[in-house]
Design an enzyme around this catalytic site. Sequence first.
Site, PDB file in Angstrom:
ATOM      1  CD  GLU A  54      35.435  32.611  52.630  1.00 21.09           C
ATOM      2  OE1 GLU A  54      34.433  33.103  52.058  1.00 21.09           O
ATOM      3  OE2 GLU A  54      36.166  31.757  52.090  1.00 21.09           O
ATOM      4  CG  HIS A  79      44.444  31.181  46.245  1.00 21.53           C
ATOM      5  ND1 HIS A  79      43.787  31.816  45.228  1.00 21.53           N
ATOM      6  CD2 HIS A  79      43.541  30.312  46.776  1.00 21.53           C
ATOM      7  CE1 HIS A  79      42.543  31.349  45.146  1.00 21.53           C
ATOM      8  NE2 HIS A  79      42.370  30.444  46.082  1.00 21.53           N
TER       9      HIS A  79
END
Lengths: 328, 355
Positions: B79, B148
Site C-alpha cells: 500500500e 477490517h
Amino acid sequence: MTNSKKTGIDKSTALWMYQTMITTRKFEAECRRQADQGKLRGMHSSIGQEAVPTGICAHLKDGDQILGTHRSHHHCIAKGVNLNEMMAELLGKATGTNKGKGGTMHIADINKGMLGANGVVGSNIPVAVGAALTAKLKKSQNVSVVFFGDGAVGQGVLYESMNLASIWKLPVVFVCENNRYAEATPFEYSMAGQSVAKRATGFDMPGINVDGQSVVEMYHASKIAIQKARSGEGPTLIEAMTYRYQGHFGADPPLTYRTEEEEALYKSKDCIRRMKSYLIDMGYSDEEKILEMDEKAQIAVSESVKFADESPFPNLEELHTEVYVKYE
Amino acid sequence: MTQSQEKSRQITYVQAVNEAIEYEMANDPDVFIMGEDIAGGAGRANLGKQDAWGGVFRLTKGLIGKFGEDRVRDTPISEAGFIGAGVGAAATGMRPIVDLMFVGFFGVCGDQIVNNAAKMHYMFGGKVKIPITIITSTGAGTASAAQHSETLYSIFTHFPGLKCVSPSDPYTAKGLMTAAIRDDDPVIVFNHKLLMGRTVKPEMGKGIGFGSIVPEDSYEIPIGKALVPIEGTDITLIGISYTTLVCKEAAEELQQKGYSVEVIDLLSLSPMDNETIIKSVMKTRNVVIVDEDYPRCSIASDISALVAEEAFDYLDSPPVRITAPHTLVPYSLPLEMEFLPSKEKVVEAAVSILE
C-alpha cells in the site's frame, strides 16, 4: 580516473559539472552565514556530497524529474533550480520557489524537473516510482531519479518501491547517497550486509557501488543507468559512497560520533578538488579560468542573497491559500 | 421527469461506482486505477484469468477488459508503494484512482496519504497538484473484527489538504465518485461494506438499490454539500454513509410516533457543509448525530461543537451523539450488533429529547 579519461567527458559537460559543484558549495557556505545571522531558519548542509547529483543530472533533461530529501540543496542546484528563488525560499520570502511555504526541506520546481525535496526519510521513493509510471503511461521517454540517504535503507517503502519499479520495468533510478551516517547513527551499525548495492539483486535490477566523491565516476555510472531507464529496460540502484563534511544539521557537532581522522580521510578525497585536477589534466581549463568559475559562483550566490533580502515576506493570507486547489 | 430520469434505474452501489469509474476512464485517458486484485489474476491472461476478481468488492469488475492492463493495474500487497506511486503519477499529470482495500490498512501507508498527497500542493507553493482519488472500504457488520471493520473518517478529516466523501446509496456513490475523480485535490471516498452488499446478517445488507434512482448519464454530486433527503421541523438526524440509512429508518418510526423529523445525509466530511447543518438545527432546535466511527475526536464531536458554537441560542436540548463506543470492533455477532449505531438507539435518543 584513467578509465574515465579513456571514455571521456566532453569539455562543456565537465566545465558545467565543476561550475555546478562549486556553486553548490558556495551556496551552502552562504546558507550557513545566513543561518548564523538568524535569517535562515535551519538547514542540512550538502557540503561534501556535491558530486552525486551533479554527475547524474548531467544526463537529465527538464522533463525528467528528480526527488530529494531533507538535505537537497545540491540536488536542486544540479537540476537547474534558480538560485535566487532558492535563497528566497530559505529566507521565507514570497518570491521563493515555494512562495515561502516549504523552506529548506521541501524545495520544488516541477518545471525544472525538481519534484520536491521531502523531509520524511524514504517517503519520496514511491513518489518517484509514480513519476516514472506517468512517463511510461504517457510514453514520454522521461525518467525519474530519486535521491535518498543511507538512513532510508531502513525504511520498508524503499523495497516496495524497488519491487514495483522492477515488475513494471519503470524508468527510475534509485540513488542512495551513502554518507555513512543517518543523523548520528553509522551505517556499519544499522545496515545488515554493509551494502546497499547488493540489495538490488533480489529485485532483479543492477546494483552498483560508485565513488560518490568523484563526479567523473558518478557521471559514467549514472549514464548507463539513465540510458537503461530511458530505453525501457527498467530501474537501477546506485549506491554512491560519499561524506557530509558538516553535522546532520547546523548545530550538530559531528565529532561526538565520528573522528577527526575519518573526517580528514574523506576530505582528502574532496570532489571539487579532484574535479579541478581533472579539468587541468584534460586540458579543459587552467588555474586562472578555474578561479574565474569560482568567482562566477560567488557572484551568483551573493546575488541570490540580495534578491532574497529585497523580496517581501508572503502576505498573511498565504497561510490559508493552496491548502486545496479548489475548496469553495 | 427529465429525459435522464426516464432512463434511470435501480442498480447496486457496486454497479454505481463501477459506472462512474468506467465513464471517467473512457473519457479521460489520464485516469487509471491500481490496487490489490482490482483485476485479479494479473499476468495470467494466457489462462483467461485477466479479471479473476475485479476488486475484493467487485467495484472494478470488467474494467481491465475494456481498458487493458496498463490502465487497470493489479499491484503487489504494497500500500505504501502503490499509493505513493499514485501520488507521484498525480503530481506529473495523471489522475490515478488507487484502492486501499480496507481503511484500517491506512496504518501501513498513512505517510503517503498525509505527508505527500495532502501536503505537496501547499508545501510546494501551489505549483504541484495531486488529483488522486483513494477509494477505501469502511464499516462493521461483516464479522471481520477489529482491523477490517473501522470507519476511520476523522483521522483523515483532521488533515488539511485532503477531501473526504462518504456516499450513502448508489445515487450518491456514482455522483461523488465522479466528482472525486474530476477533482484536482486528493479525495478519499469511503465506501461502506454494508452498502456494498456485504454482511453476515442478511437483513442489514443493502445489496440492491434501496430506493435510490441512478441515472445512466454521468453526473456529479458536488463535494462539500450535504443533502436533506427528509425534511421536518422537530428534530434533525445527521447520518454519514450507512448511518444515513439508520437515520432514515429511525425517521420513519419517529414519524409514526407523530414527530416531524429532518434527516441530513452529510456526504462530504471534508469540506463539511456547515451551513446546511446550522440551518437545519436552527429550524428544528434539536439534533442527533449518528456516526459509526469511534467517538473521540470524531465527525460527531466536530458537528456537536459546531452546533454548540454557532447555534447555541437556538437549541432546546444539548446535541446528542450516537456513535460506536470507545472500544474496538468485535467479531461475535451479538457484540458486533451492540457496537453499531442502530435505529433503536436513534429512536430512543430522539424520543427522550422530544418527550
